[in-house]
Design an enzyme around this catalytic site. Sequence first.
Site, PDB file in Angstrom:
ATOM      1  N   HIS A  12      -8.702   6.838  -8.947  1.00  0.00           N
ATOM      2  CA  HIS A  12      -9.183   6.013  -7.959  1.00  0.00           C
ATOM      3  C   HIS A  12      -8.144   5.656  -7.052  1.00  0.00           C
ATOM      4  O   HIS A  12      -8.345   4.800  -6.231  1.00  0.00           O
ATOM      5  CB  HIS A  12      -9.848   4.736  -8.642  1.00  0.00           C
ATOM      6  CG  HIS A  12     -10.700   5.147  -9.954  1.00  0.00           C
ATOM      7  ND1 HIS A  12     -11.943   6.247  -9.830  1.00  0.00           N
ATOM      8  CD2 HIS A  12     -10.635   5.100 -11.147  1.00  0.00           C
ATOM      9  CE1 HIS A  12     -12.541   6.415 -11.004  1.00  0.00           C
ATOM     10  NE2 HIS A  12     -11.753   5.670 -11.791  1.00  0.00           N
TER      11      HIS A  12
ATOM     12  N   ASN B  62      -8.520  15.779 -15.758  1.00  0.00           N
ATOM     13  CA  ASN B  62      -9.023  14.119 -15.926  1.00  0.00           C
ATOM     14  C   ASN B  62      -7.861  13.105 -15.702  1.00  0.00           C
ATOM     15  O   ASN B  62      -7.016  12.955 -16.136  1.00  0.00           O
ATOM     16  CB  ASN B  62      -9.652  13.821 -17.343  1.00  0.00           C
ATOM     17  CG  ASN B  62     -10.171  12.350 -17.455  1.00  0.00           C
ATOM     18  OD1 ASN B  62      -9.950  11.593 -16.493  1.00  0.00           O
ATOM     19  ND2 ASN B  62     -10.609  12.139 -18.645  1.00  0.00           N
TER      20      ASN B  62
ATOM     21  N   PRO C 232      -3.246   8.772 -17.306  1.00  0.00           N
ATOM     22  CA  PRO C 232      -2.800   7.768 -18.148  1.00  0.00           C
ATOM     23  C   PRO C 232      -3.952   7.318 -18.941  1.00  0.00           C
ATOM     24  O   PRO C 232      -5.103   7.105 -18.705  1.00  0.00           O
ATOM     25  CB  PRO C 232      -2.421   6.766 -16.827  1.00  0.00           C
ATOM     26  CG  PRO C 232      -3.149   7.098 -15.731  1.00  0.00           C
ATOM     27  CD  PRO C 232      -3.119   8.680 -15.967  1.00  0.00           C
ATOM     28  N   ASN C 233      -3.194   7.011 -20.262  1.00  0.00           N
ATOM     29  CA  ASN C 233      -4.072   6.109 -21.330  1.00  0.00           C
ATOM     30  C   ASN C 233      -4.990   7.166 -22.036  1.00  0.00           C
ATOM     31  O   ASN C 233      -5.372   6.726 -23.237  1.00  0.00           O
ATOM     32  CB  ASN C 233      -4.752   5.128 -20.686  1.00  0.00           C
ATOM     33  CG  ASN C 233      -4.046   4.092 -19.994  1.00  0.00           C
ATOM     34  OD1 ASN C 233      -2.928   3.409 -20.494  1.00  0.00           O
ATOM     35  ND2 ASN C 233      -4.304   3.688 -18.659  1.00  0.00           N
TER      36      ASN C 233
ATOM     37  N   ASP D 291      -2.662  14.987  -3.008  1.00  0.00           N
ATOM     38  CA  ASP D 291      -1.839  16.005  -2.000  1.00  0.00           C
ATOM     39  C   ASP D 291      -1.247  17.082  -2.837  1.00  0.00           C
ATOM     40  O   ASP D 291      -0.873  18.339  -2.530  1.00  0.00           O
ATOM     41  CB  ASP D 291      -0.770  15.049  -1.509  1.00  0.00           C
ATOM     42  CG  ASP D 291      -1.369  14.137  -0.178  1.00  0.00           C
ATOM     43  OD1 ASP D 291      -2.661  14.463   0.265  1.00  0.00           O
ATOM     44  OD2 ASP D 291      -0.825  13.440   0.447  1.00  0.00           O
TER      45      ASP D 291
ATOM     46  N   ALA E 131      -7.208   6.804 -14.359  1.00  0.00           N
ATOM     47  CA  ALA E 131      -7.246   5.516 -13.386  1.00  0.00           C
ATOM     48  C   ALA E 131      -6.542   6.074 -12.037  1.00  0.00           C
ATOM     49  O   ALA E 131      -6.969   5.569 -11.105  1.00  0.00           O
ATOM     50  CB  ALA E 131      -6.654   4.514 -13.920  1.00  0.00           C
TER      51      ALA E 131
ATOM     52  N   ARG F 130      -8.664   3.924 -28.033  1.00  0.00           N
ATOM     53  CA  ARG F 130      -8.863   3.427 -26.754  1.00  0.00           C
ATOM     54  C   ARG F 130     -10.473   3.026 -26.469  1.00  0.00           C
ATOM     55  O   ARG F 130     -11.102   4.203 -26.358  1.00  0.00           O
ATOM     56  CB  ARG F 130      -8.334   4.193 -25.732  1.00  0.00           C
ATOM     57  CG  ARG F 130      -8.602   3.458 -24.350  1.00  0.00           C
ATOM     58  CD  ARG F 130      -8.287   4.335 -23.144  1.00  0.00           C
ATOM     59  NE  ARG F 130      -8.483   3.919 -21.846  1.00  0.00           N
ATOM     60  CZ  ARG F 130      -8.688   4.707 -20.798  1.00  0.00           C
ATOM     61  NH1 ARG F 130      -8.309   5.855 -20.765  1.00  0.00           N
ATOM     62  NH2 ARG F 130      -8.844   4.051 -19.806  1.00  0.00           N
TER      63      ARG F 130
ATOM     64  N   SER G 191     -16.386   9.354 -19.334  1.00  0.00           N
ATOM     65  CA  SER G 191     -17.487   8.320 -19.065  1.00  0.00           C
ATOM     66  C   SER G 191     -18.016   8.907 -17.563  1.00  0.00           C
ATOM     67  O   SER G 191     -17.626   9.585 -16.806  1.00  0.00           O
ATOM     68  CB  SER G 191     -16.893   6.885 -18.979  1.00  0.00           C
ATOM     69  OG  SER G 191     -16.014   6.770 -17.787  1.00  0.00           O
TER      70      SER G 191
ATOM     71  N   GLU H  69     -12.906  18.612 -11.656  1.00  0.00           N
ATOM     72  CA  GLU H  69     -12.538  17.276 -12.261  1.00  0.00           C
ATOM     73  C   GLU H  69     -13.430  16.858 -13.602  1.00  0.00           C
ATOM     74  O   GLU H  69     -14.535  17.015 -13.463  1.00  0.00           O
ATOM     75  CB  GLU H  69     -13.122  16.252 -11.080  1.00  0.00           C
ATOM     76  CG  GLU H  69     -12.701  14.929 -11.271  1.00  0.00           C
ATOM     77  CD  GLU H  69     -13.140  14.069 -10.068  1.00  0.00           C
ATOM     78  OE1 GLU H  69     -13.319  14.259  -8.821  1.00  0.00           O
ATOM     79  OE2 GLU H  69     -13.120  12.613 -10.129  1.00  0.00           O
TER      80      GLU H  69
ATOM     81  N   TYR I 217     -15.212   5.839 -24.695  1.00  0.00           N
ATOM     82  CA  TYR I 217     -14.638   7.252 -24.613  1.00  0.00           C
ATOM     83  C   TYR I 217     -14.766   7.958 -25.994  1.00  0.00           C
ATOM     84  O   TYR I 217     -14.096   9.145 -25.787  1.00  0.00           O
ATOM     85  CB  TYR I 217     -13.237   7.040 -24.380  1.00  0.00           C
ATOM     86  CG  TYR I 217     -12.850   6.370 -22.854  1.00  0.00           C
ATOM     87  CD1 TYR I 217     -13.264   6.890 -21.771  1.00  0.00           C
ATOM     88  CD2 TYR I 217     -12.314   5.010 -22.907  1.00  0.00           C
ATOM     89  CE1 TYR I 217     -13.050   6.061 -20.666  1.00  0.00           C
ATOM     90  CE2 TYR I 217     -11.864   4.425 -21.565  1.00  0.00           C
ATOM     91  CZ  TYR I 217     -12.355   5.000 -20.443  1.00  0.00           C
ATOM     92  OH  TYR I 217     -12.192   4.573 -19.325  1.00  0.00           O
TER      93      TYR I 217
ATOM     94  N   HIS J 180     -14.461  13.534 -16.294  1.00  0.00           N
ATOM     95  CA  HIS J 180     -14.394  12.360 -16.824  1.00  0.00           C
ATOM     96  C   HIS J 180     -15.249  12.078 -17.901  1.00  0.00           C
ATOM     97  O   HIS J 180     -16.232  13.032 -18.259  1.00  0.00           O
ATOM     98  CB  HIS J 180     -14.947  11.285 -16.003  1.00  0.00           C
ATOM     99  CG  HIS J 180     -14.086  11.241 -14.708  1.00  0.00           C
ATOM    100  ND1 HIS J 180     -12.928  10.956 -14.558  1.00  0.00           N
ATOM    101  CD2 HIS J 180     -14.390  11.774 -13.332  1.00  0.00           C
ATOM    102  CE1 HIS J 180     -12.265  10.755 -13.245  1.00  0.00           C
ATOM    103  NE2 HIS J 180     -13.015  11.563 -12.611  1.00  0.00           N
TER     104      HIS J 180
ATOM    105  N   ARG K 246     -14.440   1.976  -9.705  1.00  0.00           N
ATOM    106  CA  ARG K 246     -14.369   3.549 -10.236  1.00  0.00           C
ATOM    107  C   ARG K 246     -15.107   4.448  -9.533  1.00  0.00           C
ATOM    108  O   ARG K 246     -15.256   5.543  -9.606  1.00  0.00           O
ATOM    109  CB  ARG K 246     -14.857   3.479 -11.742  1.00  0.00           C
ATOM    110  CG  ARG K 246     -13.909   2.628 -12.421  1.00  0.00           C
ATOM    111  CD  ARG K 246     -14.362   2.826 -13.846  1.00  0.00           C
ATOM    112  NE  ARG K 246     -13.623   1.639 -14.583  1.00  0.00           N
ATOM    113  CZ  ARG K 246     -12.511   1.644 -15.273  1.00  0.00           C
ATOM    114  NH1 ARG K 246     -11.685   2.754 -15.078  1.00  0.00           N
ATOM    115  NH2 ARG K 246     -12.071   0.553 -15.772  1.00  0.00           N
TER     116      ARG K 246
ATOM    117  N   ARG L 118     -20.238   2.809 -13.629  1.00  0.00           N
ATOM    118  CA  ARG L 118     -19.383   1.597 -14.103  1.00  0.00           C
ATOM    119  C   ARG L 118     -18.807   0.716 -12.883  1.00  0.00           C
ATOM    120  O   ARG L 118     -19.820   0.527 -11.903  1.00  0.00           O
ATOM    121  CB  ARG L 118     -17.929   2.418 -14.793  1.00  0.00           C
ATOM    122  CG  ARG L 118     -18.451   2.993 -15.860  1.00  0.00           C
ATOM    123  CD  ARG L 118     -17.265   3.623 -16.647  1.00  0.00           C
ATOM    124  NE  ARG L 118     -16.312   2.775 -17.101  1.00  0.00           N
ATOM    125  CZ  ARG L 118     -15.178   3.147 -17.560  1.00  0.00           C
ATOM    126  NH1 ARG L 118     -14.509   4.306 -17.509  1.00  0.00           N
ATOM    127  NH2 ARG L 118     -14.307   2.081 -18.014  1.00  0.00           N
TER     128      ARG L 118
HETATM  129  C1  DQA Z   1     -11.820   7.987 -16.902  1.00  0.00           C
HETATM  130  C2  DQA Z   1     -12.612   7.298 -16.215  1.00  0.00           C
HETATM  131  C3  DQA Z   1     -11.782   6.321 -15.302  1.00  0.00           C
HETATM  132  O1  DQA Z   1     -12.209   5.297 -14.559  1.00  0.00           O
HETATM  133  C4  DQA Z   1     -10.638   5.506 -16.247  1.00  0.00           C
HETATM  134  O2  DQA Z   1      -9.657   4.913 -15.393  1.00  0.00           O
HETATM  135  C5  DQA Z   1     -10.094   6.288 -17.322  1.00  0.00           C
HETATM  136  C6  DQA Z   1     -10.943   7.416 -17.803  1.00  0.00           C
HETATM  137  C7  DQA Z   1     -12.819   9.003 -18.014  1.00  0.00           C
HETATM  138  O3  DQA Z   1     -12.416  10.053 -18.600  1.00  0.00           O
HETATM  139  O4  DQA Z   1     -14.077   8.422 -17.784  1.00  0.00           O
HETATM  140  O5  DQA Z   1      -8.926   6.318 -17.597  1.00  0.00           O
HETATM  141  O6  DQA Z   1     -11.077   9.041 -16.189  1.00  0.00           O
END
Ligand code: DQA
Length: 151
Positions: A81, A75, A10-11, A88, A78, A18, A103, A99, A23, A101, A112, A108
Amino acid sequence: MTRLLLLNGPNLNLLGTREPDLYGADTLETIERRAAACAREAGCELACFQSNAEHALIERIHQAPAEGIQCLLFNPGAFTHTSVALRDAVLAVRLPLIEIHLSNPHAREPFRHRSYFSDIALGVIAGFGTLGYEMAVRAAAQHLARAPRAE
Ligand code: DQA
């Protein structure tokens, strides 16, 4: 040909606008294009999928083995977390996971610091911005070149 699946949660469709201080300024399209080029250089094929919906990500993960995907690069945004359901799904398909990220979540807010994926991942790449996606592609290609394919 080795097939990899890059998933973004998401996002992350809003990358570019953003919170650019956190980011970066690259769009997801640019990141995916670079990651795909990196995959080609490594002799792999990269499929990409982004969704803001947990169920859509779960369904995409479920389809992966039937498509010959050999490694997930994820990635989860959110959902990192919060999502037992996505964890699953990854365990259910028994594909290796990297995995990613942009950031460094550990630098943070405390909420997170917990990830539902890190302990089931081959590795975690965090804090290197968009470069992390290319690092993940290279790591997946090397891992699969060393590990024989599980049938
Ligand atoms: C993220 C870190 C997450 O905590 C956050 O909710 C994101 C981006 C990152 O790429 O740093 O949406 O996954």
